[in-house]
Scaffold this motif. Sequence first.
Motif, PDB file in Angstrom:
ATOM      1  N   ALA A  64       6.612   8.784   0.331  1.00  0.00           N
ATOM      2  CA  ALA A  64       6.738   7.562   1.133  1.00  0.00           C
ATOM      3  C   ALA A  64       5.404   6.967   1.573  1.00  0.00           C
ATOM      4  O   ALA A  64       5.259   5.750   1.658  1.00  0.00           O
ATOM      5  N   GLN A  65       4.416   7.814   1.830  1.00  0.00           N
ATOM      6  CA  GLN A  65       3.148   7.298   2.343  1.00  0.00           C
ATOM      7  C   GLN A  65       2.107   7.096   1.236  1.00  0.00           C
ATOM      8  O   GLN A  65       0.964   6.742   1.511  1.00  0.00           O
ATOM      9  N   LEU A  66       2.498   7.322  -0.012  1.00  0.00           N
ATOM     10  CA  LEU A  66       1.529   7.173  -1.118  1.00  0.00           C
ATOM     11  C   LEU A  66       1.537   5.744  -1.653  1.00  0.00           C
ATOM     12  O   LEU A  66       2.527   5.012  -1.508  1.00  0.00           O
ATOM     13  N   ASN A  67       0.425   5.384  -2.292  1.00  0.00           N
ATOM     14  CA  ASN A  67       0.368   4.067  -2.934  1.00  0.00           C
ATOM     15  C   ASN A  67       1.202   4.129  -4.213  1.00  0.00           C
ATOM     16  O   ASN A  67       0.974   4.995  -5.064  1.00  0.00           O
ATOM     17  N   PRO A  68       2.168   3.229  -4.380  1.00  0.00           N
ATOM     18  CA  PRO A  68       3.057   3.336  -5.547  1.00  0.00           C
ATOM     19  C   PRO A  68       2.324   3.260  -6.874  1.00  0.00           C
ATOM     20  O   PRO A  68       2.766   3.825  -7.865  1.00  0.00           O
ATOM     21  N   ASP A 125      -0.323   4.700  -7.647  1.00  0.00           N
ATOM     22  CA  ASP A 125      -0.937   5.982  -7.983  1.00  0.00           C
ATOM     23  C   ASP A 125       0.080   6.980  -8.538  1.00  0.00           C
ATOM     24  O   ASP A 125      -0.288   8.096  -8.891  1.00  0.00           O
ATOM     25  N   PRO A 158       0.787  -1.243   0.000  1.00  0.00           N
ATOM     26  CA  PRO A 158       0.000   0.000   0.000  1.00  0.00           C
ATOM     27  C   PRO A 158       0.817   1.291   0.000  1.00  0.00           C
ATOM     28  O   PRO A 158       0.299   2.333  -0.395  1.00  0.00           O
ATOM     29  N   THR A 159       2.063   1.253   0.457  1.00  0.00           N
ATOM     30  CA  THR A 159       2.847   2.500   0.442  1.00  0.00           C
ATOM     31  C   THR A 159       4.254   2.266  -0.123  1.00  0.00           C
ATOM     32  O   THR A 159       4.748   1.138  -0.136  1.00  0.00           O
ATOM     33  N   VAL A 160       4.843   3.358  -0.557  1.00  0.00           N
ATOM     34  CA  VAL A 160       6.208   3.319  -1.103  1.00  0.00           C
ATOM     35  C   VAL A 160       7.181   2.819  -0.020  1.00  0.00           C
ATOM     36  O   VAL A 160       8.060   1.991  -0.281  1.00  0.00           O
ATOM     37  N   ARG A 161       7.002   3.304   1.213  1.00  0.00           N
ATOM     38  CA  ARG A 161       7.898   2.922   2.302  1.00  0.00           C
ATOM     39  C   ARG A 161       7.871   1.396   2.524  1.00  0.00           C
ATOM     40  O   ARG A 161       8.903   0.757   2.680  1.00  0.00           O
ATOM     41  N   GLU A 162       6.657   0.834   2.480  1.00  0.00           N
ATOM     42  CA  GLU A 162       6.538  -0.610   2.704  1.00  0.00           C
ATOM     43  C   GLU A 162       7.207  -1.420   1.597  1.00  0.00           C
ATOM     44  O   GLU A 162       7.734  -2.502   1.841  1.00  0.00           O
ATOM     45  N   GLU A 163       7.149  -0.884   0.365  1.00  0.00           N
ATOM     46  CA  GLU A 163       7.820  -1.573  -0.745  1.00  0.00           C
ATOM     47  C   GLU A 163       9.317  -1.693  -0.460  1.00  0.00           C
ATOM     48  O   GLU A 163       9.915  -2.740  -0.677  1.00  0.00           O
TER      49      GLU A 163
END
Lengths: 308, 545
Positions: free
Chosen positions: B397-401, B403, B361-366
Amino acid sequence: MNETMLSYQVKDNLIHSLHPLTTLSYVLVITILSLIFYHPIYLAALLLAVGLAIVSAGHCKEWSTYLKFTVSLIIIIAVLNMLFSREGETIFFSLQLLPGMAPLNLSLESLTFAAGMGLRLLVIITAFCLYSQAIDPDRILRAVAGLGKGKTVLAIILATRLFPQFLRDYKRIMEISQCRGVDPYHGNLWQRTGRLKPVISVLFSSSLEHALELAESMYARGYGSGARSQRQADLWHPRDFLILLALIIAFFCGILAYGQGWTAFNYYPRLSWEFSGSCILTLMTLSLAIPSVLNWGCKRSSSFLSKI
Amino acid sequence: MLSGASGSGKTTLLRAIAGLVPDFHGGHLAGAIYLDQIPLTKIPHRQRLLKTGIVFQEAERQLLMNTVEAEIAFALENLGFPPILIKRRIMEVAAALDLTDCLQQATATLSGGQKQKVVLASILAWEPEILLLDEPTSQLDPVAAEQILNSIRRLNEDSGLTVILAEQRLERCFHLADRVLVMKNGAIACDEQSFDKLSHWAMKNEPSCLPPVARLFAGCAFSKIPASIKEGRCVLRSLAPQGDFSSSFSAASPGLGNKLDAERSFEQPLVEVEKIWFRYPEGKEVLKEISFNLKTGDFAVLMGPNGAGKSTILKNINGLLRPGRGKIKIRGRDSKGVPVAELANSIAYLSQNPDDYLFLPTVREEVKFSLQHLTMKDDIDSHSDQVLQRFGLCSLAQLNPRDLSSGERQRVALAAVLASEPRVLLLDEPTRGLDYRHKGELGRILLEMQAEGTAILMVSHDVEFVAEYAAKVIFIADGSLLCSGSKYDMLSSSTFYSPQVTKVFRGIAQGIVTLEQAQELLQRILYHRQEAIPRLAGNAGTGEK
């Protein structure tokens, strides 16, 4: 699974030269009869007929892949049926897992029922194998569009057309998953299932995107913009009429046998069955074997195909 | 031609002209689009289609039918053309695009260039008055791209077909355009038919919307900017009529490269590819006796036509495919039998489609996902912050990649695979669909990594990017290694695989590959000329005396 297993392949033989609606009718008759038959001998007869058609059309290799896949499904069906069915009376193994809980009974009836249903599944999947390997999706799309019928058929055709793409996407995403340090083949079933989560997530996203792109491409090329024409209608040959006649005979034989109760097979609570209607069964099987026989004739004589 | 950065609205504008926005995609359209002075919204769908045809970016994803002939006929049948006319149009368009021999061929078996031609043929078959093209050559090698663009040019010149082309690789098509529209943030920032005016506007506002040859001359303050290589060469010839300036040019660095190679000859390679052969099941040999090495800090590029086996080489190195014969050693160890997930600790691989990497769901998690699976770092949070910062992704960082824009998605995927600090980086067509600005950012990141000692092996058709950033080029054709060497040797001696500046200076100076080199040499030529003019004038004056 591999890509060729689900994609049409061009071959030079009688079965591939049939009108797409003839082959589609053949697949439908086999599928409908397999759904109303319970008797393993009748189901085996259907399997024999459609198996002969696949072998004579030159798709043994693809069929063997389907068979491997189906056998694993049959094993799952047998195990689940054994675990959850309690109707069989001929119990040859019983296991008390927990005190107070009903024992796990393995009965002859549940095992036979699973085998019978497995056979039915085998017939249906074999018929699907014939559909995917021997019917040109372009020709069937054209034939169906020519009939002016529908969105559901179009959806089914597109879905079968897109299976190979789906498999390609799956393979590619599995590869990428490994490249990110996730080994989807390592660990127990639970761990492996958990590792499939990202793969499935990406697969669904990319499938939706792909479907949208394809739909846009179809729309931009005028699909659904009004009445369609056909560059060249598929021609009907005598062989198509011959096979359609044979299919009508086979279908009525099957319906007659079903109406007479000859295709019934009582699995529960005790196995009880009898075999009758052998003449009708033979006639049905021979009728369904007509495409294979004609194809064999074409292989024997090069001029035979032009005559029919 | 429509030019502009990724996300500037080029594709949406094309779709709006084709009526796909808002009819197919939804949304709200303000204002009006007119076709023959009739508002588009008042023209029935079929009539609109007969006037405009659109070709999208990825040919692979537009093909629906099984054979080439059925694919071309599909639109004609949908539009209700009579059967005789359908047959004639198929015959004509197939001949025009050189597809006659493959009409009965399955579309799945075609090369990338042929697929793009089939899609183009399926649109041209109904003879639309306006052809809309959305980056039609983005996936093609230079030769196939040239063929497609030549076909389009011929149709434009011979049949009067109006062509609206959106393209990122400007060097391929800028010279073909009669009019250029530059888009910025969804609006048209510049609309020019005069190439000189456009170039001067671009140098002030948006240099990235000019191809290298135009930037070269505009950067040296020429008043008349050449649009094509031929024009550029004419200008250079007029400045330097008597030939070879190679000896006066100091910036070319093949000598430097050779010296470094000699110094590093005893260094243990990170990747050793030793005479590998590879064949797909039921296929022909795809790789035939390929051998090369990658050492610390190498930046090599595999180039060659579509289907040559370049991507297969990458997959053999990272273990997704295993060679039938030959060996691949990673840091001296044979990779045979080593699982892909284990090799991934030292080899990062970025495939053609960065979207395949993005599922969280987020860039950071990727980024954290890669760190969790590929490294044993204790402090994953702080390390992921460092990675985000390095790739300029902190604000996202908190956006959905999914998008993000294509360039940003590319950067997220790159950050995810590089988070574990691999020693080797494999990239498959990383510049596909990127605009010049994003390419520049990618190039900067790759050069930084190269300086840190990462060995980079990239597959690319983007000659201009390779010329600017890579160090070595390996040419592959039909599964065999044709030749390899420094980019100066390889690109300056190639006909099609050479950047614009090399082509412009051909016959005037050898070994010019980068824009910086070309600008330096051009300034030197101008300087010589300025010095020569007073001298000539002085000689003439003495003679008269």
